[in-house]
Design an enzyme around this catalytic site. Structure first.
Site, PDB file in Angstrom:
ATOM      1  N   HIS A  42     -10.190   1.134   1.281  1.00  0.00           N
ATOM      2  CA  HIS A  42      -9.719   2.466   1.683  1.00  0.00           C
ATOM      3  C   HIS A  42     -10.889   3.443   1.821  1.00  0.00           C
ATOM      4  CE1 HIS A  42      -5.391   2.605   1.936  1.00  0.00           C
ATOM      5  NE2 HIS A  42      -5.252   1.972   0.791  1.00  0.00           N
ATOM      6  N   CYS A  53       0.842  -1.184   0.000  1.00  0.00           N
ATOM      7  CA  CYS A  53       0.000   0.000   0.000  1.00  0.00           C
ATOM      8  C   CYS A  53       0.883   1.242   0.000  1.00  0.00           C
ATOM      9  CB  CYS A  53      -0.904  -0.010   1.237  1.00  0.00           C
ATOM     10  SG  CYS A  53      -2.001   1.398   1.355  1.00  0.00           S
ATOM     11  N   HIS A 103      -9.085  -3.789  -2.511  1.00  0.00           N
ATOM     12  CA  HIS A 103      -8.126  -3.065  -1.670  1.00  0.00           C
ATOM     13  C   HIS A 103      -8.475  -1.571  -1.635  1.00  0.00           C
ATOM     14  CE1 HIS A 103      -3.823  -2.237  -0.312  1.00  0.00           C
ATOM     15  NE2 HIS A 103      -4.217  -1.046  -0.727  1.00  0.00           N
ATOM     16  N   GLU A 104      -8.730  -0.984  -2.804  1.00  0.00           N
ATOM     17  CA  GLU A 104      -9.008   0.457  -2.872  1.00  0.00           C
ATOM     18  C   GLU A 104     -10.396   0.794  -2.320  1.00  0.00           C
ATOM     19  OE1 GLU A 104      -6.539   2.301  -3.276  1.00  0.00           O
ATOM     20  OE2 GLU A 104      -5.203   0.831  -4.166  1.00  0.00           O
TER      21      GLU A 104
END
Length: 171
Positions: A140, A94, A136-137
């Protein structure tokens, strides 16, 4: 286009749930351009707006191989509609947790819905690296980091290391 500074762990902004994008205007398009520039400069394959201090539901991704032409993608207000039962394990890193990598298990395929920069609503089923990167994003955007998917012991060690480094740097 401007390269923006990255928000680094333990910055509390990384734990904030991002707000939806209401209108696609010049500022949103400029932010997308800045995000892509920042991601390529880092270098990375994905970046959420919150990672550059903008807690809005936007992310950019480019999973093209080095020898291929860039294939940037912009996702506004993305959401995972469904996930397949099969899983993949990828070593994830990351940009907000530099130089730390860990194996993370995620669904191998997901169906996502999102707005494009043109304002069109899209739905797409993706797999492989793109599926992992999108998950993953999107994490966030919900204040979740990839280290939340590893053991508590490893996570605590990483957080402690970055907290100590931030204190030492006077952040």
């Amino acid at each position: 286009m401007t390269i923006k500074p990255l928000i680094i762990l333990p910055d509390p902004l990384l734990r904030v749930a991002s707000r939806p994008i209401e209108t696609i205007d010049a500022a949103v398009k400029r932010l997308a351009d800045d995000m892509l520039e920042t991601m390529y400069d880092a270098p990375g394959i994905g970046l959420a707006a919150v990672q550059i201090g903008e807690p809005v539901r936007m992310l950019v991704i480019d999973v093209s191989k080095e020898e291929e032409e860039n294939a940037p993608r912009v996702f506004l207000n993305p959401e995972v509609l469904s996930a397949g039962e099969e899983t993949n394990v990828y070593e994830e890193g990351c940009l907000s947790i530099p130089d730390y990598y860990a194996e993370v298990e995620r669904p191998a395929a997901v169906t996502v819905r999102y707005l494009g920069l043109d304002g069109a609503m899209r739905e797409e089923t993706v797999d492989g690296l793109l599926a992992t990167c999108l998950q993953h994003e999107i994490d966030h955007l919900n204040g979740v980091l990839f280290i939340d998917h590893i053991s508590k012991l490893k996570r605590d060690m990483v957080v402690k290391k970055f907290t100590k480094a931030a204190r030492k740097a006077g952040v």
